[in-house]
Design an enzyme around this catalytic site. Structure first.
Site, PDB file in Angstrom:
ATOM      1  N   GLU A 132       0.834  -1.209   0.000  1.00  0.00           N
ATOM      2  CA  GLU A 132       0.000   0.000   0.000  1.00  0.00           C
ATOM      3  C   GLU A 132       0.867   1.256   0.000  1.00  0.00           C
ATOM      4  OE1 GLU A 132      -3.108  -0.347  -0.833  1.00  0.00           O
ATOM      5  OE2 GLU A 132      -4.258  -0.025   0.992  1.00  0.00           O
ATOM      6  N   THR A 185      -6.201   7.544  -4.223  1.00  0.00           N
ATOM      7  CA  THR A 185      -5.806   7.751  -2.824  1.00  0.00           C
ATOM      8  C   THR A 185      -4.585   8.659  -2.740  1.00  0.00           C
ATOM      9  OG1 THR A 185      -6.711   5.614  -2.172  1.00  0.00           O
ATOM     10  CG2 THR A 185      -5.046   6.538  -0.719  1.00  0.00           C
TER      11      THR A 185
HETATM   12  N1  HSE Z   1      -6.977   5.846   5.372  1.00  0.00           N
HETATM   13  C1  HSE Z   1      -6.688   5.943   3.970  1.00  0.00           C
HETATM   14  C2  HSE Z   1      -7.063   7.322   3.487  1.00  0.00           C
HETATM   15  C3  HSE Z   1      -7.460   4.901   3.243  1.00  0.00           C
HETATM   16  O1  HSE Z   1      -8.150   7.796   3.846  1.00  0.00           O
HETATM   17  O2  HSE Z   1      -6.272   7.929   2.759  1.00  0.00           O
HETATM   18  C4  HSE Z   1      -7.346   4.957   1.753  1.00  0.00           C
HETATM   19  O3  HSE Z   1      -8.227   4.017   1.188  1.00  0.00           O
END
Ligand code: HSE
Length: 310
Positions: A132, A185
């Protein structure tokens, strides 16, 4: 080396759940990715990717989240073989329900089966979180932890990683509405503030604490009241057209809470499945987007288990 393929289902996940940015996550029963894996003579190779958005995903194993996670597991286990991977996406990339996280979790889980399961849950989550980090521009385990472990997960600490798993209420219904809007993201993390005020910290600690208590005590009303975010969702609001109208539509059709899934664009609504079916919530949210010329797909689902060999 001719080996049999194994097949793993890797669930979509909701992250943040209001106050728990990069901390809270929950596995969903549907949708999920399917990851096929088999041993090869060396190197991790993506053989094929199919399903929604497959054409956008890299087959280069240095950039594919399933391959990066699998490679990390093989390295930690000192495996003397490589791995071929085939992915069938059930979750479009840039959805807000952990598309890259599901593939990373599936890749890590499949590699772990092939190596004879030598790692702890925490080490496995770390392998998938590494993927990730490479693909989303920030280390966050709030999608890969629930995708691997199932249920509702809380990341107490990143350094060192400590994850707590809680079984969500069985009557917690979930509507996932995915408008035809792309939010990466990586980009959605760039719009976030680097600091928060003490006032917002107090607000988040209060809501986050009560949300965990509500999960444990199966109190859906308290859970609904605790899904609040004063910082991260407001900063991303402009990335998802009609988000507020969609959330309001869900609330006025019986949802206990409605919020942005992860970095978006999915709009997630919680409901009590002992009281409503979720159908009218899904229709109401979809209508907001469709009336504004944006196609929208939805799932009516619930919390689910983590990766499984099927
Ligand atoms: N916690 C992360 C964000 C999750 O909100 O950027 C991304 O899917």
């Amino acid at each position: 080396m001719t080996e049999e393929w194994i097949k793993v289902a890797a669930p979509a996940t909701i992250s943040n759940l209001g106050p728990g940015f990069d901390v809270f996550g929950m596995a969903l029963k549907d949708p999920y990715d399917i990851v096929y894996a088999r041993k090869n003579d060396g190197g991790v190779k993506i053989v094929s990717i199919e399903g929604p958005g497959a054409e956008e995903l890299p087959v280069d194993s240095m950039r594919n989240s399933a391959a990066i996670a699998a490679e990390e597991v093989l390295k930690r286990c000192e495996a003397d073989f490589g791995m071929d991977i085939k992915i069938i996406k059930g979750i479009r990339p840039c959805s807000g329900i952990g598309s890259s996280g599901a593939s990373a979790a599936g890749g890590a889980y499949a590699a772990h089966i092939l190596t004879g399961k030598q790692l702890s849950d925490t080490e496995l989550v770390l392998c998938a979180a590494h993927a990730e980090e490479v693909t989303s521009g920030g280390l966050h385990a709030d999608n890969v932890a629930p995708s691997l472990l199932g249920g509702f997960t809380v990341i107490r600490s990143y350094m060192p990683l400590e994850v707590v798993r809680i079984e969500p209420p069985s009557n917690l219904g979930v509507v996932v509405a995915m408008p035809d809007v792309i939010v990466s993201t990586k980009e959605a993390r760039k719009v976030l503030p680097s600091e928060i005020t003490v006032k917002d910290l107090i607000f988040h600690v209060g809501n986050a604490s009560c949300l965990v208590y509500a999960m444990v005590t199966k109190d859906l009303d308290l859970l609904g009241r605790s899904v609040k975010d004063a910082v991260f969702e407001p900063a991303r609001n402009h990335l998802i057209p009609h988000l507020n109208e969609a959330k309001n539509a869900a609330l006025s059709h019986g949802a206990k809470a409605s919020f942005l899934g992860g970095s978006g664009p999915c709009v997630i609504s919680f409901f009590d499945s002992n009281q409503v079916s979720g159908e009218s919530i899904a229709t109401a949210v979809r209508s907001i987007f469709i009336e504004n010329g944006i196609d929208c797909q939805s799932w009516i689902t619930m919390a689910g288990s983590g990766c499984q060999e099927i």
